[in-house]
Design a protein around this motif. Structure first.
Motif, PDB file in Angstrom:
ATOM      1  N   TYR A  20       0.798  -1.136   0.040  1.00  0.00           N
ATOM      2  CA  TYR A  20      -0.322   0.531  -0.088  1.00  0.00           C
ATOM      3  C   TYR A  20       0.516   0.960  -0.525  1.00  0.00           C
ATOM      4  O   TYR A  20       1.954   0.945   0.783  1.00  0.00           O
ATOM      5  N   SER A  55      -4.753   7.341   0.152  1.00  0.00           N
ATOM      6  CA  SER A  55      -5.760   7.149  -0.129  1.00  0.00           C
ATOM      7  C   SER A  55      -6.448   7.171   0.837  1.00  0.00           C
ATOM      8  O   SER A  55      -6.137   7.587   2.359  1.00  0.00           O
ATOM      9  N   ASN A  56      -7.802   8.409   1.003  1.00  0.00           N
ATOM     10  CA  ASN A  56      -8.637   8.724   2.555  1.00  0.00           C
ATOM     11  C   ASN A  56      -9.570   7.590   3.000  1.00  0.00           C
ATOM     12  O   ASN A  56      -9.808   6.611   2.467  1.00  0.00           O
ATOM     13  N   SER A  99     -11.456   5.863  -0.008  1.00  0.00           N
ATOM     14  CA  SER A  99     -10.970   4.727  -1.017  1.00  0.00           C
ATOM     15  C   SER A  99     -11.853   3.292  -1.223  1.00  0.00           C
ATOM     16  O   SER A  99     -12.869   3.105  -0.155  1.00  0.00           O
ATOM     17  N   TRP A 126      -5.058   2.324  -5.317  1.00  0.00           N
ATOM     18  CA  TRP A 126      -4.197   3.239  -5.149  1.00  0.00           C
ATOM     19  C   TRP A 126      -4.530   3.985  -6.566  1.00  0.00           C
ATOM     20  O   TRP A 126      -4.887   5.784  -6.558  1.00  0.00           O
ATOM     21  N   ASP A 128      -8.283   5.290  -6.715  1.00  0.00           N
ATOM     22  CA  ASP A 128      -8.461   6.148  -5.695  1.00  0.00           C
ATOM     23  C   ASP A 128      -7.726   7.505  -6.359  1.00  0.00           C
ATOM     24  O   ASP A 128      -8.747   8.802  -6.413  1.00  0.00           O
ATOM     25  N   HIS A 129      -6.642   8.035  -7.496  1.00  0.00           N
ATOM     26  CA  HIS A 129      -6.218   8.780  -7.574  1.00  0.00           C
ATOM     27  C   HIS A 129      -6.592   9.194  -8.856  1.00  0.00           C
ATOM     28  O   HIS A 129      -6.612  10.368  -9.251  1.00  0.00           O
ATOM     29  N   ASN A 142     -10.339  10.512  -4.596  1.00  0.00           N
ATOM     30  CA  ASN A 142     -10.263  10.024  -3.173  1.00  0.00           C
ATOM     31  C   ASN A 142      -8.532  10.513  -2.385  1.00  0.00           C
ATOM     32  O   ASN A 142      -8.438   9.092  -1.391  1.00  0.00           O
ATOM     33  N   PHE A 143      -8.411  11.168  -2.294  1.00  0.00           N
ATOM     34  CA  PHE A 143      -6.828  11.311  -1.497  1.00  0.00           C
ATOM     35  C   PHE A 143      -7.115  12.238  -1.151  1.00  0.00           C
ATOM     36  O   PHE A 143      -8.371  13.491  -1.964  1.00  0.00           O
TER      37      PHE A 143
END
Length: 745
Positions: free
Chosen positions: A281, A297-298, A301, A445, A448-449, A453-454
């Motif tokens: 991760y 990610s927050n 995610s 990840w 998410d980007h 989601n970050f």
């Protein structure tokens, strides 16, 4: 399955001379193996998925823009960008970026080249490890390398360190050729490869340790005529940089020695960074919030909010297990070296050393340990260590783990049938589960980007990706064309200023980019309406737009991970006062300096308005600067003034420097204006133009009024604006799936 050449040679050399080792049997080619295509699939997908969302900030933009300027404008770079220590870096990476820049000005082409090189690094890792340590070791090492999240982060950006892994693997091929296979003509390419990697990042200088070990182990295979050729090759590689240093009296070299001689202290943070490369991760292990690559990610995610969490929940224990395997792999190599180097018939250090170095396997293990062991040199340092400083060690951890697990699998021959079957298939299942967990973590990840989601403010400076930069330009350009408007203004700040300035030159509509941290610009009343994009982190700009223009907010431009960029249609209101003419093509629009309260705080914004009479066209990496100075330093929080930096100007543009005042302000104010521009440092020889990353200012000129004085007297007036409210006419703006730049005519 046949044993790999090194293991076979190691077994046969027990008590034998090296010349007695027979050539290995011919095995199945690597490209005929099914796992090779699985490795290709994983490496390509995880490095190319939405590659337009890769990080794109000042460094990335500078490198690609310098490459484009070299191809399109004949500005040949003799340096790359600047390092954090203030040094100018050698230009080889920019020359590589000229390959995609010659095809298209779109920076996504540079991202594609970087991703291709890193995919090739994964495939060469498989070929290398399989060649010397067997098919199982090669498969495990390449699969782990292809799916490691924190490695993928550094496999997609237009950035020098991202190129290191490919050339490191090439260096391993060369060194093993000379040290393990005892073949000639390896020293020259090894020296040149290290020279190339040093231009990508200065920490590659530690590979000289590996070269020194290789020279000790394989000195009989060095042809001494390679030494002058190596020096000549290095001179050619560094020729542009050495030329600049000769002109600057070796200034950067002196700085380099000064930094190297700085006071150092012991610190183990580098080991934390090292272990992140085998983690499944993405996270900043030190939580310093200073590395924009390692943004996790927050809580939104997909690894937490979808069924993928059933697999992702094993990421933390799997990551620690990988660290254990890495440590065990290093210890196993050391133990095997000591064990295989012993000679029961003869005693003494000399005979032990001779027996140790007689084995090709031992010599290869020594090279691997020397390579990874250079991390210990970072335990004492004088500067802050970032994760990308260690990219010259990749893919070392995965190679060591692959060798360890393949050796464990070979121990099945000492077990009974049930244990042999259990170990054989159990290890395959274990590796498969690790690869699945890493793949899910890395893919999650990336998604998410893409989805935002970050938190873009997790690290400093604020994070930007290429797709967002292109979206800003393309949507603004589309809105201007749709409404037949003649201009677009960007009042933004941070790492997006230089990026948008570069991308804006390929739009159909003329665009001006301004740093909003100290200044704003509005169009002239005579030029008609214009598209205006403001910084989402500057809500105070809304009140100023409402006060000085007729502004209609028509929508927002998405910014994944952050607040959307507001987009307006603005039309400046005409002024009734006669302007005051200054030299340098500048007019004072109003003799009043307006003071606006900032919320409920004690600070106030002091605003003055100035008109630019002369248009200034965009030029490569050129900024037009107006420095507004206040005589009352005690009342200005900055103490010096406000600087307006523009990529270009149009006739009639109004500049509004934004001063922050304390509670008490004087009724009168004296202003001075300084005008100059900043452009790349040139070293021209006739029509051949050479430039550096460094920008040089033109002569700073103070503007004056008709009587020759440069003091401009203003009267401050407190303005209580209405609650910031801008007319909204919402138009849904959705970014296209693929954002591309129009090619220049």
């Amino acid at each position: 399955m046949d044993r790999p050449p090194l293991l076979r040679a190691n077994t046969e050399l027990m008590g034998k001379d090296e010349t007695q080792v027979s050539a290995p049997k011919r095995e199945q080619s690597w490209w005929q193996s099914w796992e090779f295509y699985l490795i290709v699939l994983l490496a390509v997908v995880l490095r190319f998925y939405r590659i337009d969302t890769a990080q794109y900030m000042t460094d990335h933009n500078s490198l690609y823009q310098m490459a484009h300027d070299g191809v399109a404008n004949g500005l040949w770079p003799i340096t790359a960008n600047g390092a954090s220590t203030g040094l100018l870096l050698p230009p080889l990476f920019v020359y590589l970026m000229m390959i995609p820049a010659a095809i298209t000005p779109n920076p996504v082409a540079g991202n594609i080249l970087i991703a291709l090189c890193n995919v090739l690094a994964v495939l060469l890792t498989y070929v290398f490890v399989r060649r010397y340590y067997g098919r199982v070791a090669g498969t495990i090492a390449a699969l782990l390398y292809a799916t490691a999240g924190n490695v993928i982060v550094f496999s997609r950006d237009i950035w020098q360190p991202d190129m290191l892994p490919l050339f490191v693997v090439l260096l391993l091929f060369v060194l093993f050729r000379g040290v393990v296979e005892r073949r000639y003509y390896w020293f020259l390419p090894a020296v040149l490869l290290i020279g190339v990697m040093y231009q990508f990042h200065s920490t590659a200088i530690y590979l000289v340790v590996l070269l020194a070990v290789a020279m000790l182990l394989g000195f009989k295979t060095i042809r001494w005529r390679e030494l002058p050729l190596a020096l000549l090759g290095l001179a050619v590689l560094f020729a542009p940089y050495l030329y600049l240093e000769s002109l600057n009296h070796l200034a950067d070299i002196h700085t380099l020695f000064h930094v190297a001689g700085s006071k150092a202290a012991f610190n183990g943070d580098v080991l934390q960074h090292y272990r992140t490369f085998v983690s499944s991760y993405v996270a900043d292990p030190l939580r310093t919030f200073s590395d924009t690559h390692l943004i996790p990610s927050n809580d939104h995610s997909i690894l937490l909010t979808t069924p993928l969490h059933l697999i992702a929940q094993f990421s933390v224990p799997e990551s620690w297990l990988m660290v254990v395997l890495l440590v065990a792999g290093v210890l196993a190599l050391i133990v095997q070296l000591v064990w295989t180097g012993r000679s029961p018939e003869r005693k003494g250090l000399a005979t032990w050393l001779k027996s140790l170095l007689a084995s090709p396997w031992n010599r290869g293990a020594i090279l691997l340990l020397a390579w990874q062991g250079t991390i210990l040199l970072f335990l004492r340092h004088s500067t802050f260590i970032y994760a990308h400083y260690l990219l010259y060690l990749i893919p070392g951890p995965f190679i060591i783990i692959g060798i360890l697990l393949s050796n464990v699998m070979r121990q099945r021959q000492h077990l009974l049938l049930p244990g042999k079957v259990l170990l054989h298939y159990g290890l395959y299942v274990f590796v498969g589960l690790v690869v699945i967990i890493q793949t899910i973590g890395s893919a999650g990840w990336l998604v998410d980007h893409m989805l935002g989601n970050f938190n873009i403010n997790y690290a400093r400076p604020q994070y930007f990706d290429l797709a967002t930069m292109q979206r800003l330009v393309n949507i603004s350009d589309h809105m201007a064309l749709k409404r037949h408007l003649g201009h677009v203004y960007f009042d933004i700040h941070g790492d997006d200023v230089s990026s948008v300035s570069y991308l804006a030159q390929f739009a159909h509509t003329p665009m001006e980019v301004l740093d909003s941290s100290q200044c704003m610009v509005i169009p002239s009343a005579q030029s008609g309406p214009a598209v205006y994009v403001t910084d989402p982190n500057r809500p105070d700009l809304n009140a100023l737009l409402e006060h000085y223009t007729l502004a209609t907010r028509i929508g927002d431009i998405p910014y994944p991970g952050g607040t959307p960029f507001p987009i307006y249609i603005v039309k400046a209101t005409p002024t009734s006062q006669p302007p005051l003419q200054l030299s340098g093509g500048v007019q004072l629009v109003s003799h009043n300096a307006d003071v606006f309260p900032v919320g409920v705080s004690a600070l106030k914004i002091l605003v003055t308005r100035w008109r630019i009479q002369n248009a200034q066209s965009p030029q490569p990496r050129t900024t037009y600067i107006y420095n507004f100075l206040s005589r009352y330093h005690k009342d200005v929080s900055s103490g010096t003034g406000r600087i307006c930096r523009l990529s270009s100007t149009s006739t009639g543009d109004q500049l509004i420097p934004l001063f922050l005042f304390r509670t008490k302000t004087s009724r009168s104010l004296i202003m001075n204006i300084e005008k100059f521009s900043s452009s790349p440092q040139h070293y021209d020889h006739g029509s051949f133009k050479m430039v550096t990353f460094k920008n040089i200012d033109t002569v700073h000129t103070f503007l004056h009024i008709a009587n020759g004085q440069d003091d401009i007297n203003l009267t401050t007036i407190t303005v209580i604006p209405p609650v910031p409210h801008v007319r909204h006419r919402k138009i849904p703006i959705h970014p296209p799936v693929r954002v591309t730049l129009p090619l220049p005519a």
